[in-house]
Design a protein around this motif. Sequence first.
Motif, PDB file in Angstrom:
ATOM      1  N   SER A 141     -12.723   4.510  -2.161  1.00  0.00           N
ATOM      2  CA  SER A 141     -13.804   3.768  -1.847  1.00  0.00           C
ATOM      3  C   SER A 141     -14.578   3.210  -2.960  1.00  0.00           C
ATOM      4  CB  SER A 141     -14.700   4.475  -0.837  1.00  0.00           C
ATOM      5  OG  SER A 141     -15.991   3.854  -0.792  1.00  0.00           O
ATOM      6  N   ARG A 158       0.789  -1.425   0.182  1.00  0.00           N
ATOM      7  CA  ARG A 158      -0.090  -0.204  -0.013  1.00  0.00           C
ATOM      8  C   ARG A 158       0.787   1.136   0.144  1.00  0.00           C
ATOM      9  NH1 ARG A 158      -5.633   0.368   3.133  1.00  0.00           N
ATOM     10  NH2 ARG A 158      -6.085   2.414   2.971  1.00  0.00           N
ATOM     11  N   GLU A 177      -2.218   0.397  -4.351  1.00  0.00           N
ATOM     12  CA  GLU A 177      -2.008  -0.907  -4.032  1.00  0.00           C
ATOM     13  C   GLU A 177      -1.403  -1.698  -5.185  1.00  0.00           C
ATOM     14  OE1 GLU A 177      -3.636  -3.796  -0.665  1.00  0.00           O
ATOM     15  OE2 GLU A 177      -4.039  -4.591  -2.379  1.00  0.00           O
ATOM     16  N   LEU A 191      -6.980   2.971  -4.312  1.00  0.00           N
ATOM     17  CA  LEU A 191      -7.655   2.527  -2.819  1.00  0.00           C
ATOM     18  C   LEU A 191      -8.496   3.910  -2.707  1.00  0.00           C
ATOM     19  CD1 LEU A 191      -4.697   1.047  -0.890  1.00  0.00           C
ATOM     20  CD2 LEU A 191      -6.373  -0.076  -2.202  1.00  0.00           C
ATOM     21  N   SER A 201      -4.123  -1.424  -7.716  1.00  0.00           N
ATOM     22  CA  SER A 201      -5.477  -0.797  -7.660  1.00  0.00           C
ATOM     23  C   SER A 201      -5.333   0.394  -7.034  1.00  0.00           C
ATOM     24  CB  SER A 201      -6.290  -1.713  -6.753  1.00  0.00           C
ATOM     25  OG  SER A 201      -5.563  -1.997  -5.777  1.00  0.00           O
ATOM     26  N   GLU A 230     -11.096  -0.506  -4.634  1.00  0.00           N
ATOM     27  CA  GLU A 230      -9.963  -1.292  -3.912  1.00  0.00           C
ATOM     28  C   GLU A 230      -9.793  -2.597  -4.489  1.00  0.00           C
ATOM     29  OE1 GLU A 230     -11.867   0.868  -0.615  1.00  0.00           O
ATOM     30  OE2 GLU A 230     -12.602  -0.205  -2.296  1.00  0.00           O
ATOM     31  N   GLU A 231     -10.781  -3.337  -5.084  1.00  0.00           N
ATOM     32  CA  GLU A 231     -10.235  -4.609  -5.559  1.00  0.00           C
ATOM     33  C   GLU A 231     -10.442  -4.574  -7.209  1.00  0.00           C
ATOM     34  OE1 GLU A 231      -9.902  -7.059  -3.783  1.00  0.00           O
ATOM     35  OE2 GLU A 231     -10.234  -5.707  -1.981  1.00  0.00           O
TER      36      GLU A 231
END
Length: 224
Positions: A44, A5, A91, A42, A40, A47-48
């Motif tokens: 909201s 991160r 990330e 980060l 990715s 994130e995935e």
Amino acid sequence: MATHRLKILEKEPVTYNVNRFRIEKPAGYQFTPGQATELSFLRSGWEEEKRPFSFTSLPSDDYLEFTIKSYESHQGVTKRLGEAQIGEEVEIGDPWGTISFKGEGVFIAGGAGITPFISIFRDLREKNEIGRSKLIFANNTNDDIILFEELKSILGHKFINIIAEQKDTAYDVGTIDKEYLKENVSTFENQYFYVCGPPKFMKKVTDSLGELGVNSSSLVLESL
């Protein structure tokens, strides 16, 4: 796979729809010029949503750099990254990829497909090993050419541009096909051909190279 991160340290426009991001570099993190990682954003809800991006920094730099084109028509990760602010976090995972420098040759890129070659060219310049390598770079308009000045300074007359959708360009007009390759490549033997770009571009170029006698062992592509 390890994940890291990291904060965005710098964000700078490269073209009207491409930004250069410099982010923190984890201690001991290593990659080979030409490799990529999954990244990715980060923010909201995102994130995935992991996407592959090539490193454009040098392995010796104390930051990681990515040069990323934002597709405004797609409500996706690249558009979100285009809106990112310094201090926000991303990330990344481990480095991966099969594009790396094997030896002198012809680099053929379509649009954002230039990104894995940027670190390679910067590394070769550092080592004074550009040699006979050349770049053929296909874009829609002059304004789409990523890092024109830097690539010109590295490659000089071995930097060839072809433009598909702008008739008043000073560069070649059209697309990379078999005839164009015959005009701009002196030999199809005893050198490597590095190819990266959108899927249709990749197929057209690799099919043309095959028809011109290039052995598959001389092709350097990303394995999917």
